[in-house]
Design a protein around this motif. Structure first.
Motif, PDB file in Angstrom:
ATOM      1  N   VAL A  52       0.878  -1.184   0.000  1.00 60.34           N
ATOM      2  CA  VAL A  52       0.000   0.000   0.000  1.00 60.34           C
ATOM      3  C   VAL A  52       0.907   1.223   0.000  1.00 60.34           C
ATOM      4  N   ARG A  53       0.485   2.300  -0.681  1.00 57.77           N
ATOM      5  CA  ARG A  53       1.324   3.497  -0.688  1.00 57.77           C
ATOM      6  C   ARG A  53       0.414   4.685  -0.990  1.00 57.77           C
ATOM      7  N   GLY A  54       0.970   5.875  -0.839  1.00 53.78           N
ATOM      8  CA  GLY A  54       0.146   7.083  -0.962  1.00 53.78           C
ATOM      9  C   GLY A  54      -0.146   7.602   0.436  1.00 53.78           C
ATOM     10  N   ALA A  55       0.091   8.873   0.689  1.00 56.59           N
ATOM     11  CA  ALA A  55       0.040   9.389   2.064  1.00 56.59           C
ATOM     12  C   ALA A  55      -1.251   9.047   2.817  1.00 56.59           C
ATOM     13  N   PRO A  56      -2.441   9.374   2.282  1.00 59.17           N
ATOM     14  CA  PRO A  56      -3.654   9.052   3.054  1.00 59.17           C
ATOM     15  C   PRO A  56      -3.859   7.558   3.275  1.00 59.17           C
ATOM     16  N   SER A  89       7.839   2.912   9.524  1.00 61.06           N
ATOM     17  CA  SER A  89       7.730   2.172   8.249  1.00 61.06           C
ATOM     18  C   SER A  89       8.077   3.038   7.041  1.00 61.06           C
ATOM     19  N   ARG A  90       7.771   4.336   7.094  1.00 59.57           N
ATOM     20  CA  ARG A  90       8.183   5.274   6.035  1.00 59.57           C
ATOM     21  C   ARG A  90       8.263   6.667   6.655  1.00 59.57           C
ATOM     22  N   PRO A  91       9.213   7.509   6.246  1.00 63.42           N
ATOM     23  CA  PRO A  91       9.484   8.747   6.986  1.00 63.42           C
ATOM     24  C   PRO A  91       8.816  10.018   6.465  1.00 63.42           C
ATOM     25  N   HIS A 163       1.508  13.813 -11.802  1.00 63.60           N
ATOM     26  CA  HIS A 163       2.794  13.134 -11.543  1.00 63.60           C
ATOM     27  C   HIS A 163       2.587  12.108 -10.443  1.00 63.60           C
ATOM     28  N   CYS A 164       3.182  10.947 -10.594  1.00 62.79           N
ATOM     29  CA  CYS A 164       3.030   9.846  -9.652  1.00 62.79           C
ATOM     30  C   CYS A 164       1.575   9.380  -9.608  1.00 62.79           C
ATOM     31  N   ASN A 165       1.178   8.820  -8.469  1.00 61.32           N
ATOM     32  CA  ASN A 165      -0.228   8.412  -8.333  1.00 61.32           C
ATOM     33  C   ASN A 165      -0.775   9.061  -7.078  1.00 61.32           C
ATOM     34  N   ASN A 202       7.330   3.829 -11.044  1.00 66.85           N
ATOM     35  CA  ASN A 202       6.289   3.897 -12.087  1.00 66.85           C
ATOM     36  C   ASN A 202       4.865   3.943 -11.549  1.00 66.85           C
ATOM     37  N   GLN A 203       4.659   4.726 -10.519  1.00 67.56           N
ATOM     38  CA  GLN A 203       3.294   4.827  -9.989  1.00 67.56           C
ATOM     39  C   GLN A 203       2.326   5.400 -11.023  1.00 67.56           C
ATOM     40  N   GLY A 204       2.838   6.266 -11.883  1.00 68.07           N
ATOM     41  CA  GLY A 204       1.947   6.828 -12.907  1.00 68.07           C
ATOM     42  C   GLY A 204       1.599   5.802 -13.963  1.00 68.07           C
ATOM     43  N   THR A 243       0.427  15.201  -2.630  1.00 68.06           N
ATOM     44  CA  THR A 243       1.521  15.570  -1.747  1.00 68.06           C
ATOM     45  C   THR A 243       1.558  14.653  -0.540  1.00 68.06           C
ATOM     46  N   ASP A 244       2.707  14.535   0.039  1.00 70.45           N
ATOM     47  CA  ASP A 244       2.909  13.709   1.228  1.00 70.45           C
ATOM     48  C   ASP A 244       3.073  14.545   2.482  1.00 70.45           C
ATOM     49  N   ARG A 245       3.376  15.806   2.306  1.00 75.13           N
ATOM     50  CA  ARG A 245       3.486  16.692   3.459  1.00 75.13           C
ATOM     51  C   ARG A 245       3.581  18.129   2.971  1.00 75.13           C
ATOM     52  N   CYS A 253       5.859  18.826  -0.336  1.00 76.19           N
ATOM     53  CA  CYS A 253       6.707  17.649  -0.573  1.00 76.19           C
ATOM     54  C   CYS A 253       5.888  16.619  -1.335  1.00 76.19           C
ATOM     55  N   ASN A 254       6.430  16.133  -2.425  1.00 74.48           N
ATOM     56  CA  ASN A 254       5.756  15.133  -3.228  1.00 74.48           C
ATOM     57  C   ASN A 254       6.781  14.262  -3.927  1.00 74.48           C
ATOM     58  N   LYS A 255       6.288  13.281  -4.687  1.00 72.61           N
ATOM     59  CA  LYS A 255       7.177  12.344  -5.376  1.00 72.61           C
ATOM     60  C   LYS A 255       8.277  13.064  -6.157  1.00 72.61           C
ATOM     61  N   ILE A 256       9.458  12.473  -6.138  1.00 76.12           N
ATOM     62  CA  ILE A 256      10.620  13.032  -6.827  1.00 76.12           C
ATOM     63  C   ILE A 256      10.256  13.382  -8.281  1.00 76.12           C
TER      64      ILE A 256
HETATM   65  C1  LIG Z   1      -2.325  11.387  -2.244  1.00 79.05           C
HETATM   66  S1  LIG Z   1      -0.767  11.138  -1.619  1.00 79.05           S
HETATM   67  C2  LIG Z   1       0.032  10.441  -2.985  1.00 79.05           C
HETATM   68  C3  LIG Z   1       1.501  10.686  -2.980  1.00 79.05           C
HETATM   69  O1  LIG Z   1       2.191   9.557  -2.392  1.00 79.05           O
HETATM   70  C4  LIG Z   1       3.078   9.067  -3.364  1.00 79.05           C
HETATM   71  O2  LIG Z   1       4.254   8.542  -2.831  1.00 79.05           O
HETATM   72  P1  LIG Z   1       4.431   6.932  -2.702  1.00 79.05           P
HETATM   73  O3  LIG Z   1       3.831   6.314  -3.930  1.00 79.05           O
HETATM   74  O4  LIG Z   1       5.931   6.775  -2.592  1.00 79.05           O
HETATM   75  O5  LIG Z   1       3.701   6.570  -1.432  1.00 79.05           O
HETATM   76  C5  LIG Z   1       3.379  10.270  -4.209  1.00 79.05           C
HETATM   77  O6  LIG Z   1       4.230  11.166  -3.561  1.00 79.05           O
HETATM   78  C6  LIG Z   1       1.998  10.813  -4.374  1.00 79.05           C
HETATM   79  O7  LIG Z   1       1.888  12.094  -4.858  1.00 79.05           O
END
Ligand SMILES: CSC[C@H]1O[C@H](OP(=O)(O)O)[C@H](O)[C@@H]1O
Length: 367
Positions: A52-56, A89-91, A163-165, A202-204, A243-245, A253-256
């Motif tokens: 699972v990934r994505g801030a929320p 688990s992730r910073p 950008h990203c997901n 490759n989240q996108g 964004t993640d923060r 702050c968001n994906k590279i």
């Molecule tokens: C709606 S938060 C999504 C945000 O999280 C992603 O990071 P990751 O896939 O490494 O968890 C990316 O930064 C997205 O914009």
């Protein structure tokens, strides 16, 4: 959102009332696999491995992880131990700490015997709140798309770059950056999405394209380096990212690679919006570039690619010479000056402390 006509959230409580189901995002787009999370440690591993990934969604997973921990051992020591394990688990995504703090605030005052049921109830609330917040983000962001659509010829789409997901797979449902897109599409407003593939995970290409395809939203996957060219040639009307923060001063702050897109947007006069739920705001910091921790992940995410062979097998191959050094920074920070606005559940805000504190006074005072 729908997958082959069936509604899914990205995470849910299983019918047994204990274990947690989640879509294994490491297997998409070629395999739709549902994972079952049965312990707090498995929840922590699901976050760190990006099952699972994505801030929320990371926050919601940690909330259910705390509930699983209380089911096993509801002591004060276990409550503290689970919080620390999950927080590690992730910073970068602040939603993780926010969710753990919410759970510990709800559980600490209770007798141990009451903690498990209360934990599951609060975790479900956090998940449900995320869905409603993201629906509201979509409602507010829809106005931005409608304004651009009014300038288009009939049938001509609004071109959105993302950008990203930051889609429904990054949240419990709807997504943040994608919520305005889904709501515009569902209202018949022609939209087309430029989907940054978003190396190295490759989240996108693997997640956003998969989501949009299942919802019937027209989209084009592009290499990460393409966005600037498209903006120079007026092929992007609007950029919306997640964004993640967000720091109290509006730094994002968001994906590279997000920062580079923001620079290109600024140079070409393309509106650059960031969609976020309020738990993503970190009022305790006011300089994102210096204070937000940037996760560095394994070199193997850069040196190897996983995909499907012509005969349908899933294979992983090396794409970098043996012995080459690799750097894998997971995020970057876009300064507030490059952000056109923040799309939140309480409206579209300017990227500054006054706007954030005014919209979320109850949160700005706590930090
Ligand atoms: C709606 S938060 C999504 C945000 O999280 C992603 O990071 P990751 O896939 O490494 O968890 C990316 O930064 C997205 O914009």
């Amino acid at each position: 959102m729908k997958v082959d006509g069936r509604h899914f959230r990205s995470i849910w409580l299983e019918p047994d009332g204990r274990s947690v189901g989640a879509i294994d995002q490491r297997r998409l787009p070629h395999e739709f696999i549902v994972a079952k999370i049965t312990t707090a440690d498995e929840a922590g591993e699901a976050i760190s491995s990006m099952l699972v990934r994505g801030a929320p969604l990371i926050g919601a997973t940690a909330a259910y992880g705390m509930a699983l921990a209380m089911r096993a051992d509801a002591s004060d020591a276990a409550l503290e131990r689970a919080g620390k394990m999950l927080a590690a688990s992730r910073p970068t995504a602040i939603n993780l700490k926010w969710a753990i703090d919410e759970m510990q605030r709800a559980l600490a005052p209770l007798a141990a015997s009451a903690r498990a049921d209360a934990a599951y109830a609060r975790a479900r609330e956090i998940a449900d709140e995320d869905v409603e917040i993201n629906r509201d983000i979509g409602r507010h962001g829809l106005g931005l798309i409608e304004t651009i659509a009014a300038t288009k010829k009939p049938g001509e789409p609004v071109n959105v770059l993302t950008h990203c997901n930051a889609g429904w797979l990054a949240t419990v449902d709807w997504g943040t950056a994608t919520s305005p897109i889904y709501q515009a599409h569902d209202r018949g407003i022609p939209v087309h999405v430029w989907v940054d593939e978003t190396r190295p995970r490759n989240q996108g290409a693997s997640l956003t394209a998969w989501e949009l395809g299942h919802h019937g939203v027209p989209h084009t996957v592009i290499p990460d380096n393409t966005g600037g060219h498209l903006m120079q040639h007026r092929m992007v009307d609007l950029a919306i990212v997640g964004t993640d923060r967000v720091a109290a001063n509006g730094d994002v702050c968001n994906k590279i690679g997000t920062y580079l897109k923001a620079l290109a947007a600024h140079d070409n006069g393309v509106p650059f919006y960031v969609a976020l739920p309020s738990p993503t705001i970190d009022f305790s910091i006011d300089d994102g570039i210096r204070q937000i921790p940037i996760e560095q992940r394994a070199a193997s995410e850069v040196t190897h690619l996983t995909g499907r062979t012509a005969d349908g097998r899933i294979e992983t191959v090396r794409v970098v010479p043996d012995g080459s050094t690799v750097a894998n920074f997971g995020f970057d920070v876009t300064p507030a000056r490059l952000v056109s606005g923040l799309i939140t559940e309480r409206g579209v805000l300017s990227a500054d402390r006054a706007a954030l504190a005014s919209a979320f006074p109850e949160r700005s005072k706590v930090s």
